[in-house]
Design a protein around this motif. Structure first.
Motif, PDB file in Angstrom:
ATOM      1  N   ILE A  63      73.852  14.191  28.481  1.00 23.36           N
ATOM      2  CA  ILE A  63      72.918  14.454  27.389  1.00 23.36           C
ATOM      3  C   ILE A  63      73.654  15.169  26.270  1.00 23.36           C
ATOM      4  N   ARG A  64      73.598  14.625  25.079  1.00 23.93           N
ATOM      5  CA  ARG A  64      74.227  15.260  23.921  1.00 23.93           C
ATOM      6  C   ARG A  64      73.160  15.685  22.928  1.00 23.93           C
ATOM      7  N   GLY A  65      73.299  16.897  22.450  1.00 22.07           N
ATOM      8  CA  GLY A  65      72.361  17.381  21.447  1.00 22.07           C
ATOM      9  C   GLY A  65      70.951  17.572  21.980  1.00 22.07           C
ATOM     10  N   THR A  66      70.800  17.820  23.257  1.00 18.47           N
ATOM     11  CA  THR A  66      69.486  18.022  23.846  1.00 18.47           C
ATOM     12  C   THR A  66      68.869  19.321  23.361  1.00 18.47           C
ATOM     13  N   ARG A  67      67.559  19.298  23.173  1.00 24.22           N
ATOM     14  CA  ARG A  67      66.838  20.499  22.764  1.00 24.22           C
ATOM     15  C   ARG A  67      66.098  21.078  23.953  1.00 24.22           C
ATOM     16  N   MET A  68      66.062  22.410  23.997  1.00 20.56           N
ATOM     17  CA  MET A  68      65.324  23.122  25.021  1.00 20.56           C
ATOM     18  C   MET A  68      64.442  24.140  24.326  1.00 20.56           C
ATOM     19  N   ALA A  69      63.286  24.444  24.925  1.00 19.61           N
ATOM     20  CA  ALA A  69      62.371  25.396  24.298  1.00 19.61           C
ATOM     21  C   ALA A  69      61.658  26.224  25.357  1.00 19.61           C
ATOM     22  N   TRP A  70      61.515  27.516  25.059  1.00 17.63           N
ATOM     23  CA  TRP A  70      60.852  28.454  25.952  1.00 17.63           C
ATOM     24  C   TRP A  70      59.850  29.302  25.186  1.00 17.63           C
ATOM     25  N   HIS A  71      58.793  29.744  25.873  1.00 17.29           N
ATOM     26  CA  HIS A  71      57.948  30.833  25.399  1.00 17.29           C
ATOM     27  C   HIS A  71      58.666  32.102  25.827  1.00 17.29           C
ATOM     28  N   VAL A  72      58.730  33.087  24.936  1.00 21.53           N
ATOM     29  CA  VAL A  72      59.423  34.350  25.209  1.00 21.53           C
ATOM     30  C   VAL A  72      58.379  35.443  25.418  1.00 21.53           C
ATOM     31  N   TYR A  73      58.518  36.170  26.525  1.00 20.76           N
ATOM     32  CA  TYR A  73      57.659  37.310  26.825  1.00 20.76           C
ATOM     33  C   TYR A  73      58.546  38.532  26.919  1.00 20.76           C
ATOM     34  N   GLY A  74      58.197  39.588  26.181  1.00 15.96           N
ATOM     35  CA  GLY A  74      59.021  40.788  26.186  1.00 15.96           C
ATOM     36  C   GLY A  74      58.184  42.035  25.960  1.00 15.96           C
ATOM     37  N   PRO A  75      58.811  43.191  26.107  1.00 18.96           N
ATOM     38  CA  PRO A  75      58.085  44.469  26.020  1.00 18.96           C
ATOM     39  C   PRO A  75      57.983  45.033  24.610  1.00 18.96           C
ATOM     40  N   TYR A  76      57.872  44.179  23.605  1.00 15.52           N
ATOM     41  CA  TYR A  76      57.881  44.679  22.236  1.00 15.52           C
ATOM     42  C   TYR A  76      56.836  43.959  21.401  1.00 15.52           C
ATOM     43  N   ALA A  77      56.271  44.674  20.436  1.00 17.35           N
ATOM     44  CA  ALA A  77      55.325  44.078  19.506  1.00 17.35           C
ATOM     45  C   ALA A  77      56.084  43.395  18.366  1.00 17.35           C
ATOM     46  N   ARG A  78      57.186  44.007  17.949  1.00 17.97           N
ATOM     47  CA  ARG A  78      58.041  43.450  16.901  1.00 17.97           C
ATOM     48  C   ARG A  78      59.443  43.386  17.481  1.00 17.97           C
ATOM     49  N   ALA A  79      59.966  42.192  17.632  1.00 17.31           N
ATOM     50  CA  ALA A  79      61.262  41.992  18.293  1.00 17.31           C
ATOM     51  C   ALA A  79      62.406  42.546  17.453  1.00 17.31           C
ATOM     52  N   PRO A  80      63.166  43.499  17.989  1.00 15.78           N
ATOM     53  CA  PRO A  80      64.334  44.001  17.253  1.00 15.78           C
ATOM     54  C   PRO A  80      65.444  42.957  17.246  1.00 15.78           C
ATOM     55  N   LEU A  81      66.341  43.042  16.259  1.00 15.34           N
ATOM     56  CA  LEU A  81      67.490  42.129  16.238  1.00 15.34           C
ATOM     57  C   LEU A  81      68.285  42.301  17.529  1.00 15.34           C
ATOM     58  N   GLY A  82      68.662  41.200  18.125  1.00 20.93           N
ATOM     59  CA  GLY A  82      69.414  41.239  19.370  1.00 20.93           C
ATOM     60  C   GLY A  82      68.549  41.412  20.599  1.00 20.93           C
ATOM     61  N   ALA A  83      67.235  41.283  20.458  1.00 25.37           N
ATOM     62  CA  ALA A  83      66.317  41.492  21.579  1.00 25.37           C
ATOM     63  C   ALA A  83      66.597  40.566  22.757  1.00 25.37           C
ATOM     64  N   LEU A  84      67.183  39.395  22.499  1.00 24.86           N
ATOM     65  CA  LEU A  84      67.429  38.432  23.579  1.00 24.86           C
ATOM     66  C   LEU A  84      68.871  38.435  24.083  1.00 24.86           C
ATOM     67  N   ASN A  85      69.705  39.351  23.582  1.00 24.97           N
ATOM     68  CA  ASN A  85      71.088  39.429  24.082  1.00 24.97           C
ATOM     69  C   ASN A  85      71.094  39.606  25.587  1.00 24.97           C
ATOM     70  N   GLY A  86      71.980  38.878  26.265  1.00 27.41           N
ATOM     71  CA  GLY A  86      72.143  39.102  27.697  1.00 27.41           C
ATOM     72  C   GLY A  86      72.211  37.832  28.507  1.00 27.41           C
ATOM     73  N   THR A  87      72.221  38.022  29.810  1.00 28.26           N
ATOM     74  CA  THR A  87      72.284  36.922  30.767  1.00 28.26           C
ATOM     75  C   THR A  87      70.885  36.651  31.305  1.00 28.26           C
ATOM     76  N   TYR A  88      70.554  35.375  31.443  1.00 29.31           N
ATOM     77  CA  TYR A  88      69.257  34.948  31.963  1.00 29.31           C
ATOM     78  C   TYR A  88      69.483  34.105  33.208  1.00 29.31           C
ATOM     79  N   ALA A  89      68.636  34.311  34.211  1.00 32.05           N
ATOM     80  CA  ALA A  89      68.759  33.559  35.455  1.00 32.05           C
ATOM     81  C   ALA A  89      67.380  33.407  36.084  1.00 32.05           C
ATOM     82  N   ALA A  90      67.275  32.428  36.966  1.00 30.83           N
ATOM     83  CA  ALA A  90      66.035  32.235  37.708  1.00 30.83           C
ATOM     84  C   ALA A  90      65.849  33.415  38.652  1.00 30.83           C
ATOM     85  N   PRO A  91      64.623  33.936  38.765  1.00 33.27           N
ATOM     86  CA  PRO A  91      64.380  35.049  39.677  1.00 33.27           C
ATOM     87  C   PRO A  91      64.688  34.649  41.124  1.00 33.27           C
TER      88      PRO A  91
END
Length: 144
Positions: A63-91
């Motif tokens: 697959i080339r140029g595939t798009r992926m999309a997620w709903h983001v849930y976080g502990p903030y009302a207004r997302a600070p810059l860099g709020a999504l920095n980090g590693t993500y994995a399946a629980p």
């Protein structure tokens, strides 16, 4: 262990994350794919992230140029810059059908759930991704 806190609360998402899987084979090992992502929080400026898909359960190699999309849930009302920095994995304990929810960011405070949306190719490849990393890139799209 990853503990998805915000998504379990049943509240509305704090934004959405859309990524394109790149086809850059030269600098990245075959088992990894580069990501180019845009986070659009409900409040605050859009943020641009780059990343690497480390593990996936579907064949992204064809697959080339595939798009992926997620709903983001976080502990903030207004997302600070860099709020999504980090590693993500399946629980490690998945209570979600298909096990496609990812948890990560700072102190595993961010939960990503694949959006129920079809792409040009007919599916959201996000459901097959099990681990990736994100890093804020540049100014994050402050201008519109």
């Amino acid at each position: 262990m990853h503990e998805p806190a915000a998504a379990q609360a049943g509240g509305p998402p704090t934004g959405r994350l859309s990524c394109t899987v790149g086809a850059g084979f030269a600098a990245i090992a075959k088992a990894q794919k580069p990501l180019d992502c845009r986070f659009r929080p409900r409040r605050g400026p859009a943020q641009h992230y780059i990343g690497i898909v480390r593990q996936y359960g579907i064949d992204l190699g064809s697959i080339r140029g595939t798009r992926m999309a997620w709903h983001v849930y976080g502990p903030y009302a207004r997302a600070p810059l860099g709020a999504l920095n980090g590693t993500y994995a399946a629980p490690t304990q998945t209570g979600t059908p298909g096990g496609s929810t990812l948890v990560g960011g700072e102190d595993n405070k961010v939960t990503l759930q694949p959006r129920v949306a079809q792409t040009v190719r007919g599916f959201n490849a996000a459901v097959g991704v099990t681990q990736f990393e994100l890093t804020l890139s540049g100014s994050g799209g402050r201008r519109r």
